[in-house]
Design a protein around this motif. Structure first.
Motif, PDB file in Angstrom:
ATOM      1  N   LEU A  91       0.807  -1.629   0.159  1.00 14.56           N
ATOM      2  CA  LEU A  91      -0.201  -0.022  -0.091  1.00 14.56           C
ATOM      3  C   LEU A  91       0.846   1.229   0.225  1.00 14.56           C
ATOM      4  O   LEU A  91       0.527   2.029  -0.308  1.00 14.56           O
ATOM      5  N   SER A  92       1.845   0.877   0.803  1.00 14.52           N
ATOM      6  CA  SER A  92       2.723   2.267   1.047  1.00 14.52           C
ATOM      7  C   SER A  92       3.279   2.342   0.189  1.00 14.52           C
ATOM      8  O   SER A  92       3.932   3.196  -1.248  1.00 14.52           O
ATOM      9  N   TYR A  93       3.824   1.364  -0.720  1.00 15.59           N
ATOM     10  CA  TYR A  93       4.251   1.313  -2.265  1.00 15.59           C
ATOM     11  C   TYR A  93       3.713   2.041  -2.943  1.00 15.59           C
ATOM     12  O   TYR A  93       3.727   2.760  -4.022  1.00 15.59           O
ATOM     13  N   GLY A  94       2.896   1.403  -3.314  1.00 14.65           N
ATOM     14  CA  GLY A  94       1.357   2.517  -4.280  1.00 14.65           C
ATOM     15  C   GLY A  94       1.450   3.721  -4.370  1.00 14.65           C
ATOM     16  O   GLY A  94       1.094   4.346  -5.159  1.00 14.65           O
ATOM     17  N   VAL A  95       1.389   4.100  -3.219  1.00  8.87           N
ATOM     18  CA  VAL A  95       1.597   5.659  -2.559  1.00  8.87           C
ATOM     19  C   VAL A  95       2.406   6.280  -3.514  1.00  8.87           C
ATOM     20  O   VAL A  95       2.833   7.263  -4.266  1.00  8.87           O
ATOM     21  N   LEU A  96       3.569   6.160  -2.780  1.00 14.10           N
ATOM     22  CA  LEU A  96       5.674   5.973  -2.190  1.00 14.10           C
ATOM     23  C   LEU A  96       6.268   5.855  -4.151  1.00 14.10           C
ATOM     24  O   LEU A  96       6.699   7.069  -4.424  1.00 14.10           O
ATOM     25  N   ASN A  97       5.233   4.583  -4.444  1.00 19.87           N
ATOM     26  CA  ASN A  97       6.570   4.296  -5.414  1.00 19.87           C
ATOM     27  C   ASN A  97       7.818   4.349  -5.001  1.00 19.87           C
ATOM     28  O   ASN A  97       9.317   4.796  -6.237  1.00 19.87           O
ATOM     29  N   HIS A  98       8.609   4.053  -3.734  1.00 18.50           N
ATOM     30  CA  HIS A  98      10.008   4.230  -3.625  1.00 18.50           C
ATOM     31  C   HIS A  98       9.907   3.602  -2.548  1.00 18.50           C
ATOM     32  O   HIS A  98       9.330   3.598  -1.388  1.00 18.50           O
ATOM     33  N   VAL A 139       7.746   4.202   6.161  1.00 13.78           N
ATOM     34  CA  VAL A 139       6.619   3.719   6.151  1.00 13.78           C
ATOM     35  C   VAL A 139       6.143   2.727   7.380  1.00 13.78           C
ATOM     36  O   VAL A 139       5.377   3.072   8.304  1.00 13.78           O
ATOM     37  N   THR A 140       6.330   1.962   5.870  1.00 16.33           N
ATOM     38  CA  THR A 140       5.573   0.300   7.216  1.00 16.33           C
ATOM     39  C   THR A 140       5.838   0.064   8.739  1.00 16.33           C
ATOM     40  O   THR A 140       5.301  -0.455   9.397  1.00 16.33           O
ATOM     41  N   GLN A 141       7.327   0.560   9.104  1.00  9.47           N
ATOM     42  CA  GLN A 141       7.695   0.147  10.236  1.00  9.47           C
ATOM     43  C   GLN A 141       6.884   1.784  11.293  1.00  9.47           C
ATOM     44  O   GLN A 141       7.017   0.810  11.760  1.00  9.47           O
ATOM     45  N   VAL A 190      -4.425   3.674   9.096  1.00 11.95           N
ATOM     46  CA  VAL A 190      -3.024   4.675   9.273  1.00 11.95           C
ATOM     47  C   VAL A 190      -1.912   4.024   8.317  1.00 11.95           C
ATOM     48  O   VAL A 190      -1.278   5.606   7.681  1.00 11.95           O
ATOM     49  N   ALA A 191      -2.175   3.308   7.699  1.00  8.69           N
ATOM     50  CA  ALA A 191      -0.955   3.124   6.594  1.00  8.69           C
ATOM     51  C   ALA A 191      -1.006   4.281   5.322  1.00  8.69           C
ATOM     52  O   ALA A 191      -0.135   4.345   4.696  1.00  8.69           O
ATOM     53  N   VAL A 192      -2.242   3.577   4.492  1.00  8.69           N
ATOM     54  CA  VAL A 192      -2.761   5.527   4.201  1.00  8.69           C
ATOM     55  C   VAL A 192      -2.345   6.313   4.104  1.00  8.69           C
ATOM     56  O   VAL A 192      -1.856   7.047   3.342  1.00  8.69           O
ATOM     57  N   ASN A 193      -2.773   6.708   5.089  1.00  9.90           N
ATOM     58  CA  ASN A 193      -2.466   8.165   5.561  1.00  9.90           C
ATOM     59  C   ASN A 193      -0.993   8.407   6.228  1.00  9.90           C
ATOM     60  O   ASN A 193      -1.016   9.512   6.055  1.00  9.90           O
ATOM     61  N   ALA A 194      -0.164   7.611   6.381  1.00 16.58           N
ATOM     62  CA  ALA A 194       0.797   7.756   6.714  1.00 16.58           C
ATOM     63  C   ALA A 194       1.998   7.702   5.550  1.00 16.58           C
ATOM     64  O   ALA A 194       2.795   8.560   5.015  1.00 16.58           O
ATOM     65  N   ALA A 195       1.157   7.515   4.606  1.00 13.51           N
ATOM     66  CA  ALA A 195       2.115   7.697   3.229  1.00 13.51           C
ATOM     67  C   ALA A 195       2.182   8.334   2.540  1.00 13.51           C
ATOM     68  O   ALA A 195       2.579   9.229   2.142  1.00 13.51           O
TER      69      ALA A 195
END
Lengths: 161, 194
Positions: free
Chosen positions: B35-42, B49-51, B77-82
């Motif tokens: 999910l984080s990678y889908g938003v950040l692509n990095h 962000v995951t940790q 929480v993950a989406v908002n953090a990303a």
């Protein structure tokens, strides 16, 4: 046809994310993260709350043992060392057994040595003469060897001696 | 198995069991990372962000009341953090997420399969580049919706609940994201979202 191509695009997008997720770096970072923060708790006996006091008690015990005054040495179990009783130290007047202090009393404590009644008249008629009495396993066993290293050994076993 | 349900593990974690929370981390790590990678692509930013998300959730576990699924709460929480991370990076320019050329962290290392047709391999590589290009033209919110829908398989309602937005907003963001993706990859997109 159009929908199929769009499906292919979305399928590629899913594959793109799948590749990212199954990267070996991600796996190793996950493993490190779990180990650093959320590793399973050790068996209760190895937890610090139990292990540290146990180690401290053991350390205190050994420290106390090394520092204890010699006069209190009898409180520790000690294996009996070889006690060599010379012929001149025997005391016939006690009859069967003699309670004797070893030469190294101050270091090794008290040792009980069983000694048979010495009968010089009887010994004179024998080719083997009792010269020394050794106690190797405690006060219940005494063995005797002859002076000339002839392979003859006489063993007395005193139950409860 | 019922003993391994998220809710039970959460209850154990609330009682102080790090091991139980570790099971939750083990179970959801890839999903949160994806999910984080889908938003950040990095990659590195997504790993951070995951940790960060898992540590934050563990610290705030008492706030979880069980009104929604733990998974939904965690993904929110993950989406908002990303999204926050993406905005922070954009403002500070500490990492240029739009530069594809020399950033080795952008895409995972892919070892070419020797059995694979070179033409097919080239097409896949071109497709990957196209996806990256398309994602860079989407906002973090659109990327989040696209990832939740296309990769996680969330329903519109679940996405709306996770992101605290209206279902209509979910639909419009998803429509725009799909269309942009298709256009960049050379497919005309006129399909209705519904």
């Amino acid at each position: 046809m159009k929908n199929r191509r769009i499906d292919d695009v979305l399928k590629s997008y899913r594959g793109y994310l799948d590749e990212a997720v199954h990267d070996s770096v991600v796996r190793s970072r996950k493993k490190d993260f779990l180990a650093a923060h959320f590793r399973p708790e050790p068996f209760w006996g190895f937890q610090p709350v139990f292990l540290l006091p146990a180690i401290m008690l053991a350390a205190i015990f050994f420290l106390f043992q090394s520092l204890v005054p010699p006069r209190l040495a009898y409180i520790y179990p000690q294996p009996l060392k070889n006690v060599i009783a010379s012929e001149t130290q025997s005391t016939k007047e006690h009859g069967g057994f003699v309670r004797r202090f070893s030469g190294g009393q101050s270091q090794s404590g008290i040792a009980s040595v069983a000694e048979p009644l010495r009968n010089d008249e009887f010994n004179q008629g024998l080719p083997i003469r009792v010269e020394r009495i050794n106690s190797q396993v405690g006060p219940t066993m005494v063995f005797q060897t002859n002076r000339d290293n002839i392979p003859v050994t006489i063993v007395w076993v005193f139950v409860g001696g | 198995m019922a003993d391994d349900s998220d809710e039970l593990l959460v209850a154990q974690a609330k009682a102080g069991s790090k091991e139980a929370y570790g099971k939750l981390v083990d179970r959801h790590y890839e999903m949160v990372y994806g999910l984080s990678y889908g938003v950040l692509n990095h990659r590195e930013s997504s790993l951070d962000v995951t940790q960060e998300v898992f540590l934050k959730v563990f610290a705030d576990l008492e706030k979880y009341q069980g009104r929604s699924k733990f998974k939904t709460w965690l993904y929110r929480v993950a989406v908002n953090a990303a999204i926050d991370c993406r905005r922070r990076i954009r403002y500070t320019d500490s990492i240029d997420l739009t530069d594809v050329s020399d950033d080795e962290d952008r895409a995972p290392l892919v070892i070419p399969d020797p059995k694979q047709d070179p033409l097919e391999s080239a097409a896949q590589s071109e497709m990957r580049d196209g996806i990256e290009k398309a994602l860079n033209q989407l906002s973090p919110d659109q990327r989040a919706v696209l990832t939740l829908r296309e990769w996680q398989g969330f329903s519109y309602e679940e996405i709306a609940e996770a992101l605290h937005i209206e279902i209509g907003t979910v639909m419009s963001r998803l429509f725009y994201a799909r269309r942009r993706l298709a256009e960049v990859l050379g497919v005309r997109y006129k399909e209705e979202v519904l």
